[in-house]
Design an enzyme around this catalytic site. Structure first.
Site, PDB file in Angstrom:
ATOM      1  N   HIS A  79       0.880  -1.174   0.000  1.00  0.00           N
ATOM      2  CA  HIS A  79       0.000   0.000   0.000  1.00  0.00           C
ATOM      3  C   HIS A  79       0.913   1.219   0.000  1.00  0.00           C
ATOM      4  CE1 HIS A  79      -2.778  -2.948   2.128  1.00  0.00           C
ATOM      5  NE2 HIS A  79      -3.424  -2.622   1.026  1.00  0.00           N
ATOM      6  N   ASP A 123       2.333   1.608   3.305  1.00  0.00           N
ATOM      7  CA  ASP A 123       3.308   0.580   3.708  1.00  0.00           C
ATOM      8  C   ASP A 123       4.682   1.070   3.256  1.00  0.00           C
ATOM      9  OD1 ASP A 123       1.516  -1.444   4.650  1.00  0.00           O
ATOM     10  OD2 ASP A 123       1.143  -2.092   2.587  1.00  0.00           O
TER      11      ASP A 123
HETATM   12  C1  GLO Z   1      -9.164  -7.198   1.111  1.00  0.00           C
HETATM   13  C2  GLO Z   1      -8.239  -7.137  -0.003  1.00  0.00           C
HETATM   14  C3  GLO Z   1      -6.946  -6.435   0.341  1.00  0.00           C
HETATM   15  C4  GLO Z   1      -6.255  -5.962  -0.915  1.00  0.00           C
HETATM   16  C5  GLO Z   1      -5.041  -5.112  -0.609  1.00  0.00           C
HETATM   17  C6  GLO Z   1      -4.416  -4.586  -1.869  1.00  0.00           C
HETATM   18  O1  GLO Z   1     -10.150  -7.867   1.111  1.00  0.00           O
HETATM   19  O2  GLO Z   1      -7.986  -8.410  -0.500  1.00  0.00           O
HETATM   20  O3  GLO Z   1      -6.112  -7.262   1.083  1.00  0.00           O
HETATM   21  O4  GLO Z   1      -5.890  -7.018  -1.718  1.00  0.00           O
HETATM   22  O5  GLO Z   1      -5.423  -4.061   0.211  1.00  0.00           O
HETATM   23  O6  GLO Z   1      -5.052  -3.458  -2.299  1.00  0.00           O
END
Ligand code: GLO
Ligand code: MG
Length: 345
Positions: free
Chosen positions: A51, A54
């Site tokens: 993210h 992150d």
């Molecule tokens: C939640 C999602 C989340 C996304 C992550 C990437 O249900 O799967 O984990 O994949 O935030 O944007």
């Protein structure tokens, strides 16, 4: 066992987590970023998915140039470990401003904030040398359907995608559909919705999909067919490997742990399409809350291991059985042969 020489794997730092859930607090200590990187490398992963916050914690209170400098620093730290960044995604749903969604918020100032933060995330992608920008549209939906005008909401989404595409001519948007959670109803609940809306943007060639297995299952769909749908359109730009035991909260279980045969078919369709050379497999799994801290990376390792075991199962399917699958005959016997192949008997 097959080595993961042809497939490339990534995971996100949030998958090594403290174990809190809506009913209880954290149960494991926080793991430092550097240690997650070490796990990534040691467990044979190739990349991290991130993210924006992150990559650059606290980005909200930093200048644009400081954000990019820090993103570059993280990128160098990864490169020093032989790792790359698969993608970056703006975490709009954790900001207090995004409580009602970002792009589809009822507040126009928030909609603008969501677009600005997404543009900054595109810059972070470029600083980290990836052209893949992921949008999980977490809160783009409603708790109460009457609260938003759905027609306007879809228009806002298209306007936001266009703003992102226009910000950088190289960026590709991979939209990750999910039908619900955290919202009651999400806009763009399936890969079908994603690919349909892609065609309404200013540059459809740069808008594709990311399929998460658990999300397909939550929508009541078959993940292998969902993958096939995106693959035939050359629009499968990433996969989030995990599993899900029926229609309940988003479980993010270890890949293949709930339904082996379904997982086999997911791997089979990826193999048949040659996905290994076009995209990465991102492991988006949660460790069980009962897992002790010292073993809390096992779910990542096991998901990759399950994937590679199933690659082996796909590749070792008897060619005569493959042939029999293409014609109608004793289908019960053929199905039994597949089950026995999976069970190794
Ligand atoms: C939640 C999602 C989340 C996304 C992550 C990437 O249900 O799967 O984990 O994949 O935030 O944007
Ligand atoms: Mg995901």
């Amino acid at each position: 066992m097959t080595k993961n020489s042809d497939y490339r794997f990534s995971f996100g730092p949030w998958t090594i987590h403290e174990g809190s859930d809506p009913f209880g607090p954290t149960v494991r200590p926080t793991v430092e970023s550097a240690s997650k990187l070490k796990t990534c490398k040691e467990a044979g992963f190739d990349a991290m998915m991130l993210h924006d916050d992150d990559a650059v914690p606290g980005l909200d209170s930093m200048s644009a140039s400081a954000v990019l400098a820090e993103a570059k620093q993280y990128k160098t730290m990864l490169a020093d470990n032989g790792l790359v960044v698969e993608m970056v995604a703006p975490r709009l749903w954790e900001d207090a401003r995004g409580i009602d969604g970002g792009f589809t918020s009822r507040d126009p100032k928030v909609r603008q904030w969501a677009i600005d933060r997404s543009r900054q995330c595109v810059d972070i992608c470029r600083a980290m040398e990836t052209d893949l920008f992921v949008l999980w549209l977490a809160r783009e939906g409603t708790y109460m359907r009457e609260a938003k005008n759905s027609i306007d909401s879809h228009r806002y989404l298209i306007e936001a995608f266009n703003a992102i595409l226009e910000h950088d001519p190289q960026i590709r948007i991979a939209i990750e559909p999910k039908p619900n959670e955290p919202m009651d109803h999400a806009y763009l609940p399936t890969i079908g919705h994603v690919l349909a809306i892609a065609h309404q943007t200013v540059d459809p060639a740069r808008v594709g999909g990311l399929i998460e297995i658990a999300h397909s299952l939550l929508a009541g769909l078959d993940p292998a067919d969902d993958l096939a749908f995106a693959l035939q359109a050359n629009k499968l730009w990433s996969v989030h490997l995990n599993d899900q035991n029926g229609l309940k909260y988003d479980q993010d279980k270890t890949f293949g742990s709930s339904n082996l045969r379904s997982a086999f078919n997911q791997v089979r369709v990826l193999e048949k399409a040659g996905f290994a050379s076009t995209g990465m497999l991102a492991v988006d799994v949660k460790a069980m809350r009962t897992q002790k801290a010292e073993f809390a990376t096992q779910h990542l390792i096991n998901s990759k291991r399950m994937f590679m075991h199933l690659v082996e199962k796909v590749r070792s399917l008897d060619p005569e059985l493959e042939r029999q699958l293409t014609v109608s005959g004793n289908d019960e016997a053929v199905e039994m042969a597949i089950l026995e192949h999976l069970m190794g008997v």
